[in-house]
Design a protein around this motif. Structure first.
Motif, PDB file in Angstrom:
ATOM      1  N   ASP A   1      75.142 -23.837  56.879  1.00  0.00           N
ATOM      2  CA  ASP A   1      74.588 -22.287  56.568  1.00  0.00           C
ATOM      3  C   ASP A   1      74.346 -21.536  57.742  1.00  0.00           C
ATOM      4  O   ASP A   1      73.680 -21.701  58.811  1.00  0.00           O
ATOM      5  CB  ASP A   1      73.348 -21.749  56.136  1.00  0.00           C
ATOM      6  CG  ASP A   1      73.660 -22.527  54.349  1.00  0.00           C
ATOM      7  OD1 ASP A   1      75.015 -22.952  53.697  1.00  0.00           O
ATOM      8  OD2 ASP A   1      73.066 -22.474  53.527  1.00  0.00           O
TER       9      ASP A   1
ATOM     10  N   ASN B   1      73.124 -17.397  59.212  1.00  0.00           N
ATOM     11  CA  ASN B   1      72.832 -15.690  59.384  1.00  0.00           C
ATOM     12  C   ASN B   1      73.106 -15.411  60.604  1.00  0.00           C
ATOM     13  O   ASN B   1      72.457 -16.198  61.207  1.00  0.00           O
ATOM     14  CB  ASN B   1      71.703 -15.461  58.344  1.00  0.00           C
ATOM     15  CG  ASN B   1      71.756 -16.631  57.090  1.00  0.00           C
ATOM     16  OD1 ASN B   1      72.822 -17.161  56.283  1.00  0.00           O
ATOM     17  ND2 ASN B   1      70.245 -17.102  57.089  1.00  0.00           N
TER      18      ASN B   1
ATOM     19  N   TYR C   1      66.187  -7.200  55.469  1.00  0.00           N
ATOM     20  CA  TYR C   1      65.912  -8.724  55.077  1.00  0.00           C
ATOM     21  C   TYR C   1      64.300  -8.690  54.086  1.00  0.00           C
ATOM     22  O   TYR C   1      63.323  -8.126  54.676  1.00  0.00           O
ATOM     23  CB  TYR C   1      65.774  -9.536  55.668  1.00  0.00           C
ATOM     24  CG  TYR C   1      65.746 -11.070  55.378  1.00  0.00           C
ATOM     25  CD1 TYR C   1      67.238 -11.616  54.695  1.00  0.00           C
ATOM     26  CD2 TYR C   1      64.835 -11.670  55.046  1.00  0.00           C
ATOM     27  CE1 TYR C   1      66.591 -12.825  53.836  1.00  0.00           C
ATOM     28  CE2 TYR C   1      64.451 -12.958  54.809  1.00  0.00           C
ATOM     29  CZ  TYR C   1      65.490 -13.646  53.704  1.00  0.00           C
ATOM     30  OH  TYR C   1      65.549 -14.937  53.491  1.00  0.00           O
TER      31      TYR C   1
ATOM     32  N   ASP D   1      71.417  -7.990  57.489  1.00  0.00           N
ATOM     33  CA  ASP D   1      71.130  -9.701  57.030  1.00  0.00           C
ATOM     34  C   ASP D   1      72.903 -10.519  56.583  1.00  0.00           C
ATOM     35  O   ASP D   1      72.146  -9.211  55.256  1.00  0.00           O
ATOM     36  CB  ASP D   1      70.579 -10.018  56.942  1.00  0.00           C
ATOM     37  CG  ASP D   1      69.093  -9.380  57.721  1.00  0.00           C
ATOM     38  OD1 ASP D   1      68.875 -10.353  59.245  1.00  0.00           O
ATOM     39  OD2 ASP D   1      68.743  -8.524  57.567  1.00  0.00           O
TER      40      ASP D   1
ATOM     41  N   LYS E   1      75.217 -13.272  55.803  1.00  0.00           N
ATOM     42  CA  LYS E   1      75.029 -14.528  55.189  1.00  0.00           C
ATOM     43  C   LYS E   1      76.460 -15.249  54.671  1.00  0.00           C
ATOM     44  O   LYS E   1      76.269 -14.803  54.064  1.00  0.00           O
ATOM     45  CB  LYS E   1      73.616 -14.764  53.743  1.00  0.00           C
ATOM     46  CG  LYS E   1      72.353 -14.662  54.107  1.00  0.00           C
ATOM     47  CD  LYS E   1      71.630 -15.103  52.690  1.00  0.00           C
ATOM     48  CE  LYS E   1      70.088 -14.138  53.157  1.00  0.00           C
ATOM     49  NZ  LYS E   1      68.839 -14.971  52.283  1.00  0.00           N
TER      50      LYS E   1
END
Length: 334
Positions: free
Chosen positions: A60, A62, A89, A113, A115
């Motif tokens: 992952d 971000n 966020y 933000d 992701k």
């Protein structure tokens, strides 16, 4: 533009890899345990910046887009994959953005933000229009554009809109990858593509607003992608004897949806698109082969030389024979 460069340095620190420069662009490439990817930033004459993220992630990831106290608009388009985006966020609901969609976010003191999920291919294009990069002198190239954009989308302190699916934007942005020219020509070509894309984004946003959130086309995302496949097949082999019936069956679309898709993506009907692509091939054969006109007519999939001559004259303002003689005369003299 410094904000964009700083962000690329951040990616370099987190993802690894190396940063190189090409014709004023900055490019980060990495291939390690975190995945593989390429991020390219382009600075345009108007002060607008363009960044493409092409990432295959092993974990992952971000990252944030900052506005730093300046009025700023981000047009974030998903070419492939999907991502979630959230302003400031934790204070607003996150939005899922799928392939062929744009999320437009504007503000002054916000943080955006984004992701990305591990094990996915994420291809994102971002056009950034920021007050701190705007031309400072009234009337200077690009200054009117900034004012119009800010007045259209930043009536208040912030703005947010997620658009419906748009394949035409993807088609435009992919053209940047095929630009091999250097210097001023390259900059002008990229500037033109990004400017036209920005116009498409604005039109899409206004159309969505006018439709009050309703889908502005009868086509789904998967159907638009099948239209893209059909368009690319015709471009690769325009001489094939395509028909609407054949294309409808081949790509699983009704004739109505097929025609709708071609009008959305190419601005014309299926038949006209095939004809135009054959004319493009005919011009190429005249310029690069030793075939005569009759042979060219047969090669590009037409059976009537008189029909070919008629549509060729409409396109190039001269007969195929005159075009051929002039082209080959120039070639011999060179």
């Amino acid at each position: 533009m410094q904000v964009v460069h700083n962000q690329l340095n951040y990616f370099n620190n987190v993802l690894g890899g190396s940063i190189s420069s090409f014709e004023g662009d900055r490019i980060l490439q990495y291939d390690n345990e975190k995945g593989t990817g390429r991020i390219q930033t382009v600075a345009l004459e108007s002060g607008i910046s363009y960044t493409e993220y092409d990432l295959s992630l092993a974990q992952d990831f971000n990252f944030s887009l900052e506005m730093n106290g300046h009025r700023c608009l981000y047009f974030i388009y998903c070419l492939e994959g999907d991502f979630t985006v959230q302003r400031n966020y934790g204070t607003t609901k996150s939005l899922k953005v799928e392939a062929l969609q744009t999320v437009l976010i504007g503000g002054k003191n916000d943080t955006i933000d984004i992701k990305l999920k591990e094990g996915t291919k994420s291809n994102i294009a971002i056009i950034r229009v920021s007050e701190d990069d705007a031309p400072k002198i009234q009337g200077q190239k690009g200054s009117d554009l900034y004012q119009q954009l800010f007045s259209s989308f930043l009536h208040e302190d912030s703005y947010e809109h997620i658009g419906t699916f748009n394949l035409k934007i993807k088609e435009q942005l992919l053209q940047i990858r095929s630009i091999h020219q250097k210097g001023l020509v390259r900059k002008l070509l990229i500037d033109g593509i990004v400017s036209f894309t920005l116009a498409l984004e604005i039109l899409q946003c206004r159309e969505d607003i006018n439709n009050e959130g309703q889908v502005s086309t009868i086509l789904t995302k998967s159907e638009l992608l099948r239209i893209e496949e059909a368009v690319n097949a015709i471009k690769r082999k325009p001489e094939y004897p395509y028909t609407v019936t054949y294309l409808s069956r081949e790509y699983g679309l009704s004739p109505t949806k097929l025609q709708e898709g071609f009008k959305i993506m190419e601005g014309t009907t299926v038949t006209n698109f095939i004809r135009n692509e054959r004319l493009v091939l005919a011009e190429e054969l005249i310029q690069t082969s030793d075939l005569n006109i009759s042979e060219i007519v047969y090669t590009i999939g037409f059976t009537s030389r008189s029909y070919f001559s008629k549509i060729f004259r409409n396109r190039f303002n001269c007969t195929p024979k005159a075009y051929l003689m002039n082209t080959r005369k120039v070639s011999l003299s060179a």
